[in-house]
Design a protein around this motif. Structure first.
Motif, PDB file in Angstrom:
ATOM      1  N   ALA A 186      -5.789  20.364  35.979  1.00  9.65           N
ATOM      2  CA  ALA A 186      -4.751  19.498  36.538  1.00  9.65           C
ATOM      3  C   ALA A 186      -3.674  20.339  37.219  1.00  9.65           C
ATOM      4  O   ALA A 186      -3.291  21.405  36.723  1.00  9.65           O
ATOM      5  CB  ALA A 186      -4.142  18.642  35.438  1.00  9.65           C
ATOM      6  N   ASP A 187      -3.188  19.865  38.366  1.00 12.48           N
ATOM      7  CA  ASP A 187      -2.109  20.567  39.060  1.00 12.48           C
ATOM      8  C   ASP A 187      -0.917  19.640  39.331  1.00 12.48           C
ATOM      9  O   ASP A 187      -0.044  19.986  40.132  1.00 12.48           O
ATOM     10  CB  ASP A 187      -2.602  21.199  40.358  1.00 12.48           C
ATOM     11  N   ALA A 188      -0.892  18.491  38.660  1.00 12.12           N
ATOM     12  CA  ALA A 188       0.235  17.565  38.842  1.00 12.12           C
ATOM     13  C   ALA A 188       0.747  17.062  37.500  1.00 12.12           C
ATOM     14  O   ALA A 188       1.197  15.924  37.389  1.00 12.12           O
ATOM     15  CB  ALA A 188      -0.187  16.400  39.730  1.00 12.12           C
ATOM     16  N   LEU A 189       0.683  17.917  36.500  1.00 16.82           N
ATOM     17  CA  LEU A 189       1.213  17.525  35.205  1.00 16.82           C
ATOM     18  C   LEU A 189       2.728  17.679  35.205  1.00 16.82           C
ATOM     19  O   LEU A 189       3.277  18.623  35.793  1.00 16.82           O
ATOM     20  CB  LEU A 189       0.605  18.389  34.101  1.00 16.82           C
ATOM     21  N   PRO A 190       3.432  16.794  34.545  1.00 15.09           N
ATOM     22  CA  PRO A 190       4.903  16.873  34.543  1.00 15.09           C
ATOM     23  C   PRO A 190       5.406  18.066  33.735  1.00 15.09           C
ATOM     24  O   PRO A 190       4.732  18.580  32.839  1.00 15.09           O
ATOM     25  CB  PRO A 190       5.331  15.542  33.917  1.00 15.09           C
ATOM     26  N   ARG A 191       6.602  18.524  34.102  1.00 12.33           N
ATOM     27  CA  ARG A 191       7.336  19.535  33.358  1.00 12.33           C
ATOM     28  C   ARG A 191       6.551  20.843  33.192  1.00 12.33           C
ATOM     29  O   ARG A 191       6.583  21.471  32.142  1.00 12.33           O
ATOM     30  CB  ARG A 191       7.771  19.001  31.997  1.00 12.33           C
ATOM     31  N   ARG A 192       5.902  21.280  34.237  1.00 10.39           N
ATOM     32  CA  ARG A 192       5.178  22.557  34.151  1.00 10.39           C
ATOM     33  C   ARG A 192       6.044  23.722  34.607  1.00 10.39           C
ATOM     34  O   ARG A 192       5.720  24.882  34.337  1.00 10.39           O
ATOM     35  CB  ARG A 192       3.905  22.511  34.993  1.00 10.39           C
ATOM     36  N   PHE A 193       7.104  23.431  35.359  1.00  6.23           N
ATOM     37  CA  PHE A 193       8.027  24.476  35.799  1.00  6.23           C
ATOM     38  C   PHE A 193       9.461  24.020  35.549  1.00  6.23           C
ATOM     39  O   PHE A 193       9.789  22.844  35.761  1.00  6.23           O
ATOM     40  CB  PHE A 193       7.844  24.795  37.287  1.00  6.23           C
ATOM     41  N   ALA A 194      10.269  24.953  35.098  1.00  5.69           N
ATOM     42  CA  ALA A 194      11.704  24.712  34.945  1.00  5.69           C
ATOM     43  C   ALA A 194      12.426  25.570  35.973  1.00  5.69           C
ATOM     44  O   ALA A 194      12.084  26.741  36.168  1.00  5.69           O
ATOM     45  CB  ALA A 194      12.159  25.076  33.535  1.00  5.69           C
ATOM     46  N   ARG A 195      13.432  24.983  36.620  1.00  5.99           N
ATOM     47  CA  ARG A 195      14.189  25.766  37.602  1.00  5.99           C
ATOM     48  C   ARG A 195      15.675  25.513  37.413  1.00  5.99           C
ATOM     49  O   ARG A 195      16.095  24.459  36.915  1.00  5.99           O
ATOM     50  CB  ARG A 195      13.745  25.446  39.027  1.00  5.99           C
ATOM     51  N   PHE A 196      16.438  26.505  37.825  1.00  8.01           N
ATOM     52  CA  PHE A 196      17.895  26.380  37.776  1.00  8.01           C
ATOM     53  C   PHE A 196      18.475  27.152  38.952  1.00  8.01           C
ATOM     54  O   PHE A 196      17.834  28.038  39.530  1.00  8.01           O
ATOM     55  CB  PHE A 196      18.459  26.877  36.440  1.00  8.01           C
ATOM     56  N   TRP A 197      19.701  26.803  39.295  1.00  9.64           N
ATOM     57  CA  TRP A 197      20.337  27.351  40.484  1.00  9.64           C
ATOM     58  C   TRP A 197      21.139  28.599  40.121  1.00  9.64           C
ATOM     59  O   TRP A 197      21.834  28.651  39.105  1.00  9.64           O
ATOM     60  CB  TRP A 197      21.266  26.314  41.092  1.00  9.64           C
ATOM     61  N   VAL A 198      21.027  29.606  40.980  1.00  9.65           N
ATOM     62  CA  VAL A 198      21.775  30.849  40.798  1.00  9.65           C
ATOM     63  C   VAL A 198      22.639  31.056  42.030  1.00  9.65           C
ATOM     64  O   VAL A 198      22.145  30.980  43.166  1.00  9.65           O
ATOM     65  CB  VAL A 198      20.827  32.049  40.602  1.00  9.65           C
ATOM     66  N   GLU A 199      23.904  31.331  41.808  1.00  6.50           N
ATOM     67  CA  GLU A 199      24.849  31.523  42.906  1.00  6.50           C
ATOM     68  C   GLU A 199      25.311  32.980  42.946  1.00  6.50           C
ATOM     69  O   GLU A 199      25.837  33.515  41.968  1.00  6.50           O
ATOM     70  CB  GLU A 199      26.057  30.598  42.725  1.00  6.50           C
ATOM     71  N   ALA A 200      25.074  33.632  44.091  1.00 10.82           N
ATOM     72  CA  ALA A 200      25.633  34.965  44.380  1.00 10.82           C
ATOM     73  C   ALA A 200      25.306  35.996  43.302  1.00 10.82           C
ATOM     74  O   ALA A 200      26.194  36.691  42.794  1.00 10.82           O
ATOM     75  CB  ALA A 200      27.137  34.870  44.591  1.00 10.82           C
ATOM     76  N   LEU A 201      24.042  36.122  42.950  1.00  6.86           N
ATOM     77  CA  LEU A 201      23.610  37.225  42.096  1.00  6.86           C
ATOM     78  C   LEU A 201      23.734  38.511  42.911  1.00  6.86           C
ATOM     79  O   LEU A 201      23.099  38.648  43.956  1.00  6.86           O
ATOM     80  CB  LEU A 201      22.170  37.010  41.629  1.00  6.86           C
ATOM     81  N   PRO A 202      24.547  39.475  42.488  1.00  6.32           N
ATOM     82  CA  PRO A 202      24.852  40.627  43.354  1.00  6.32           C
ATOM     83  C   PRO A 202      23.612  41.436  43.724  1.00  6.32           C
ATOM     84  O   PRO A 202      22.616  41.476  42.982  1.00  6.32           O
ATOM     85  CB  PRO A 202      25.820  41.460  42.502  1.00  6.32           C
ATOM     86  N   ALA A 203      23.700  42.091  44.873  1.00  2.28           N
ATOM     87  CA  ALA A 203      22.654  43.027  45.270  1.00  2.28           C
ATOM     88  C   ALA A 203      22.555  44.134  44.228  1.00  2.28           C
ATOM     89  O   ALA A 203      23.570  44.647  43.743  1.00  2.28           O
ATOM     90  CB  ALA A 203      22.979  43.619  46.630  1.00  2.28           C
ATOM     91  N   HIS A 204      21.323  44.460  43.843  1.00  7.29           N
ATOM     92  CA  HIS A 204      21.063  45.472  42.814  1.00  7.29           C
ATOM     93  C   HIS A 204      21.898  45.177  41.563  1.00  7.29           C
ATOM     94  O   HIS A 204      22.502  46.076  40.960  1.00  7.29           O
ATOM     95  CB  HIS A 204      21.340  46.875  43.359  1.00  7.29           C
ATOM     96  N   GLY A 205      21.918  43.888  41.217  1.00  5.58           N
ATOM     97  CA  GLY A 205      22.701  43.454  40.070  1.00  5.58           C
ATOM     98  C   GLY A 205      21.853  42.754  39.026  1.00  5.58           C
ATOM     99  O   GLY A 205      20.717  42.336  39.285  1.00  5.58           O
ATOM    100  N   ILE A 206      22.431  42.632  37.828  1.00  8.20           N
ATOM    101  CA  ILE A 206      21.774  41.985  36.686  1.00  8.20           C
ATOM    102  C   ILE A 206      22.730  40.950  36.115  1.00  8.20           C
ATOM    103  O   ILE A 206      23.946  41.181  36.031  1.00  8.20           O
ATOM    104  CB  ILE A 206      21.394  43.016  35.606  1.00  8.20           C
ATOM    105  N   ARG A 207      22.186  39.808  35.733  1.00  7.70           N
ATOM    106  CA  ARG A 207      22.995  38.759  35.102  1.00  7.70           C
ATOM    107  C   ARG A 207      22.266  38.271  33.848  1.00  7.70           C
ATOM    108  O   ARG A 207      21.063  37.988  33.893  1.00  7.70           O
ATOM    109  CB  ARG A 207      23.232  37.613  36.081  1.00  7.70           C
ATOM    110  N   ARG A 208      23.020  38.163  32.764  1.00  2.50           N
ATOM    111  CA  ARG A 208      22.458  37.658  31.502  1.00  2.50           C
ATOM    112  C   ARG A 208      22.854  36.198  31.334  1.00  2.50           C
ATOM    113  O   ARG A 208      24.017  35.822  31.496  1.00  2.50           O
ATOM    114  CB  ARG A 208      22.962  38.470  30.325  1.00  2.50           C
ATOM    115  N   LEU A 209      21.864  35.373  30.993  1.00  2.00           N
ATOM    116  CA  LEU A 209      22.072  33.967  30.702  1.00  2.00           C
ATOM    117  C   LEU A 209      21.486  33.664  29.325  1.00  2.00           C
ATOM    118  O   LEU A 209      20.711  34.451  28.770  1.00  2.00           O
ATOM    119  CB  LEU A 209      21.412  33.085  31.765  1.00  2.00           C
ATOM    120  N   VAL A 210      21.838  32.508  28.814  1.00  2.00           N
ATOM    121  CA  VAL A 210      21.348  32.093  27.500  1.00  2.00           C
ATOM    122  C   VAL A 210      20.697  30.728  27.647  1.00  2.00           C
ATOM    123  O   VAL A 210      21.313  29.788  28.173  1.00  2.00           O
ATOM    124  CB  VAL A 210      22.488  32.044  26.463  1.00  2.00           C
TER     125      VAL A 210
END
Length: 852
Positions: free
Chosen positions: A526-550
């Motif tokens: 199956a390739d149309a099952l619900p909730r197979r991918f989660a996405r979230f928006w990221v704003e201005a992650l710096p170049a050569h930068g790291i951000r920690r989220l929880v």
């Protein structure tokens, strides 16, 4: 690579050598004597072998042949070294690839002999690893110039580069050669499906953007020296395998016989051919040409009896004097003679043969994934790179250089696309894209884990590119392991909900038709099952930068704040966007036709021969244009349904299916950023198998009027039409992947993730354009092209995906910033999810440590 066309005209009637000799003796004065050359008094013969990494034989066999040929050449030149100087043999190694392969396998005594032969001037090594396409990036060009061990380079001191077969040469390569002290380029262009920018047997100075100059000797076809002396081609086949014992290399007495009668007969032919060259405008006393053996012409061994032929010729006092020499010596002599008066030209040397690369879109896309991953590996995020990693990176760049080498497959690849040799050669070629893709991604993951696996608990985003990232980050939901609903920035406390998308289930039988999309022809998982991918928006992650989220299981009920008001979108009757204009901009980001698909097909019997008929009308523009109108047909995709629309606080998304007779299905999706003038077009198609020649384009139009874009090739900028050598390809352009339009209102940037070949205006198929297009604001990405009649792939079918990014930038943005952004836009942050506790130290040491 391909059977060459005779560039010296019809020559004498094909009487055979003995008959010609009889006429010479009995008639006393022959037509050849009557037309003796008036200017050419000396003829330089450069004996080498044209290197195809494939074509005649499997690439692995081809490389072994060239290694063995160097042993043949070394023994042959040394055997004559102590003899009379007039009987010396000279051999030029066309590529440093062959020399490096040989050097690594040679014992010390053979290495000493090799260097001795080079010092004596009877063995020569040119500066390039192989003949290449114009798709190498800057890092690959750096690799090309360091192919040999550095101490060997210093010992050999290459002074000339050779580019044979291919119809162009990037300025990026010229700059690297000049940086290495090589300022002479010996070009032996094969004019099949293209041509040379200027008349053959000519020289010019090629001025580079920094003011430095390269001396270019525009040789005839690399194998044409043979036809100066004989009217019948000895080779048969025309391209037998080296393993085919029914064929053999020519032996002494088969060609270029050294007895007096045969040499005088060859002299008669040569004088007539040279006079034809002079009739074409050549007025110098010295002419240089190259000569190969005639087993296959390509990938052929040395022909030692050539030295005896030359010796007899000169002993008989025949004119012009024959000088068996090396490429370095010949190029230096031509510079000394012609350099003071040679014209100077500037501009990119665009390649007519670049279109063949588009015959394998998936492999090209894989190579570009690998290049982006290797750039990410070199990010300062990971700290200093150790020697083992440098060796791994160098190895992967070498594979990618071999992928961008000009040989793409068997000589039978189009005529017999399914024979074992065709499949075997293309499998090897493709491995130079897929293997570095896989290894570069693994190497990058090792750096990420080494840097972050023991950082702390959380979800980490790493941006190893030169520009900040703003956009969606997507994660397969099985990787989350819990029913997470949101993600939080612990520094700001901001929390946002996860958006869930349908997708593919790993294994598991589909339970109902709605579990399958129309793209899922296999209908296995199956390739149309619900909730197979989660996405979230990221704003201005710096170049050569790291951000920690929880990650959090707590839902977010409050609607997020939009990142911007978004653009005003004008749509067509089916709901597809025609324009989108953001607040504060005086013009829209794009114009109608964005995402349009057009195929160009050929009408007529044996359609590839029809395309060659059109291409061969080189000098009759009216006839060629009429043939194009009669034989070429444009077929555009039509909407199959109304556009689906969805909106989030961050983007607008438009998705539409298309119908086209050459596609099983096609889908285009356009996503518009609300907070900035950004767009991303993703185009997926399923090509129906067919070996008939066709070209696919995906269109974009920008509000930039008649302004030409700035393009880059190998990191070097050029402006099409305005900044090209005369006579070079203007029908399409090989690029690093972007086009930059600098207007007073701002810069419009178009970026292609997967397909680095574009056309301006409209499909310029077989047009041989000389003048600029009237509508350069219209870009057509050439995503597929199987027009070639040999060497390239005949029929790549199935699912392909192409992604394009558009961005508006302020007018003060510098070209350097634009280029760094263009490299970064197709890339997404790397995600690593850490649980509480550290990774096992043995795994960290032996599995995840880079470079082991």
């Amino acid at each position: 690579m391909k059977p060459f066309r005779r560039v010296f005209g019809p020559g004498l009637i094909r009487l055979g050598l003995r008959a010609v000799t009889v006429l010479l003796v009995s008639a006393g004065l022959t037509r050849a004597q009557e037309t003796a050359p008036a200017f050419i008094q000396e003829l330089n013969l450069v004996h080498f072998c044209h290197t195809d990494i494939g074509f005649t034989d499997h690439p692995a066999v081809a490389r072994e042949l060239h290694r063995r040929y160097l042993d043949v050449a070394l023994d042959a030149v040394l055997a004559r070294l102590d003899g009379p100087p007039e009987k010396r043999l000279c051999w030029t190694a066309e590529t440093t690839l062959a020399v490096t392969d040989w050097w690594e396998a040679a014992p010390p005594e053979r290495r000493r002999q090799f260097l001795e032969a080079v010092r004596e001037g009877v063995l020569d090594v040119a500066a390039l690893p192989f003949n290449q396409t114009p798709f190498l990036d800057a890092a690959q060009w750096d690799t090309m110039m360091r192919w040999m061990p550095e101490d060997l380079w210093r010992e050999l001191g290459p002074s000339v580069a050779i580019q044979n077969d291919v119809n162009g040469f990037p300025r990026a390569g010229a700059r690297r050669l000049l940086d290495r002290g090589v300022h002479r380029l010996f070009m032996g262009i094969n004019d099949d499906s293209g041509g040379a920018p200027f008349p053959r047997h000519s020289a010019f100075w090629w001025r580079q953007p920094d003011g430095r100059r390269m001396f270019v000797w525009l040789n005839a076809h690399y194998g044409s020296g043979f036809s100066l002396f004989e009217s019948d081609e000895w080779r048969r086949g025309p391209v037998p395998y080296a393993s085919d014992t029914r064929y053999r290399p020519p032996r002494a007495g088969d060609i270029l016989r050294s007895d007096e009668a045969s040499v005088r007969a060859a002299h008669a032919i040569c004088r007539g051919k040279l006079r034809q060259i002079e009739d074409g405008g050549y007025t110098n006393a010295v002419l240089t040409t190259s000569i190969t053996s005639l087993w296959r012409m390509d990938n052929d061994p040395p022909f030692p009896p050539l030295a005896d032929f030359v010796a007899t010729w000169n002993r008989l006092g025949l004119k012009p004097y024959l000088h068996l020499t090396t490429a370095s010596a010949a190029a230096a002599q031509m510079e000394e003679i012609l350099g003071p008066t040679a014209p100077e030209y500037a501009g990119e040397w665009t390649d007519w043969w670049a279109n063949g690369t588009a015959s394998a879109p998936r492999e090209v896309a894989a190579s570009r994934v690998a290049k982006r991953a290797l750039l990410a590996v070199r990010s300062p995020l990971w700290g200093a790179i150790g020697s083992e990693v440098r060796m791994s990176v160098d190895s992967l760049y070498r594979d990618l250089c071999l992928f961008d080498e000009h040989t793409w497959g068997s000589s039978w690849s189009i005529g017999m696309p399914y024979i074992l040799d065709t499949q075997a050669q293309f499998n090897e070629k493709a491995s130079f894209a897929f293997r570095p893709m896989a290894r570069a991604e693994w190497l990058l993951s090792q750096h990420v884990r080494t840097r972050l696996a023991n950082a702390s608990e959380g979800l980490f985003l790493a941006n190893p590119t030169d520009a900040p990232f703003t956009g969606w980050v997507s994660i397969p939901t099985p990787a989350l392991r819990q029913d997470y609903q949101s993600v939080q920035d612990p520094e700001s406390g901001a929390r946002q909900r996860l958006e869930f998308d349908p997708g593919v289930a790993a294994w598991g039988r589909p339970q109902r038709p709605e579990n399958l999309t129309y793209e899922n022809a296999a209908a296995t998982f199956a390739d149309a099952l619900p909730r197979r991918f989660a996405r979230f928006w990221v704003e201005a992650l710096p170049a050569h930068g790291i951000r920690r989220l929880v990650l959090s299981t707590e839902p977010v009920t409050q609607e997020p704040t939009p990142t911007g008001p978004g653009p005003e979108v004008e749509r067509d009757g089916q709901g597809w966007p025609m324009t989108a204009q953001w607040p504060g901009l005086s013009k829209p980001l794009f114009l109608p036709v964005l995402g349009d698909f057009v195929a160009v097909q050929v009408d007529g019997f044996a359609p590839r021969w029809v395309t060659m008929d059109i291409m061969n009308e080189r000098d009759n523009d009216d006839r060629r244009d009429r043939m194009r109108r009669e034989r070429l047909r444009e077929v555009r995709a039509q909407p199959a349904a109304a556009t689906d629309f969805s909106e989030t606080p961050h983007t607008l998304r438009f998705t539409q299916r298309l119908d086209h007779p050459r596609l099983a299905w096609a889908t285009r999706q356009l996503e518009l950023w609300k907070g900035s003038p950004r767009a991303r077009l993703t185009f997926r198609l399923n090509r129906i198998s067919s070996a008939d020649p066709e070209i696919f384009y995906i269109a974009t139009a920008l509000p930039t009027g008649e302004l030409m874009p700035r393009l880059t090739c190998g990191g070097e900028s050029f402006t099409p039409f305005n900044d090209q050598l005369p006579g070079t390809c203007r029908d399409y352009f090989a690029v690093d992947g972007w086009a930059d339009y600098a207007t007073p209102e701002g810069r419009w940037l178009w970026v292609s993730r997967d397909a680095p070949l574009l056309t301006l205006g409209s499909p310029q198929v077989l047009a041989r354009r000389r003048t600029p297009v009237a509508d350069p604001h219209r870009l057509l990405s050439m995503v597929y092209n199987n027009f070639w009649h040999t060497n390239f792939a005949a029929d790549e079918s199935g699912v392909m995906e192409f992604q394009f990014d558009l961005a508006w930038l302020p007018p003060t943005t510098t070209p350097d910033h634009v280029d760094r952004l263009a490299v970064s836009l197709p890339s997404n942050p790397i995600v690593i999810i850490n649980p509480a506790g550290n990774e096992d130290r043995h795994l960290m040491k032996w599995l995840f440590a880079p470079g082991r």
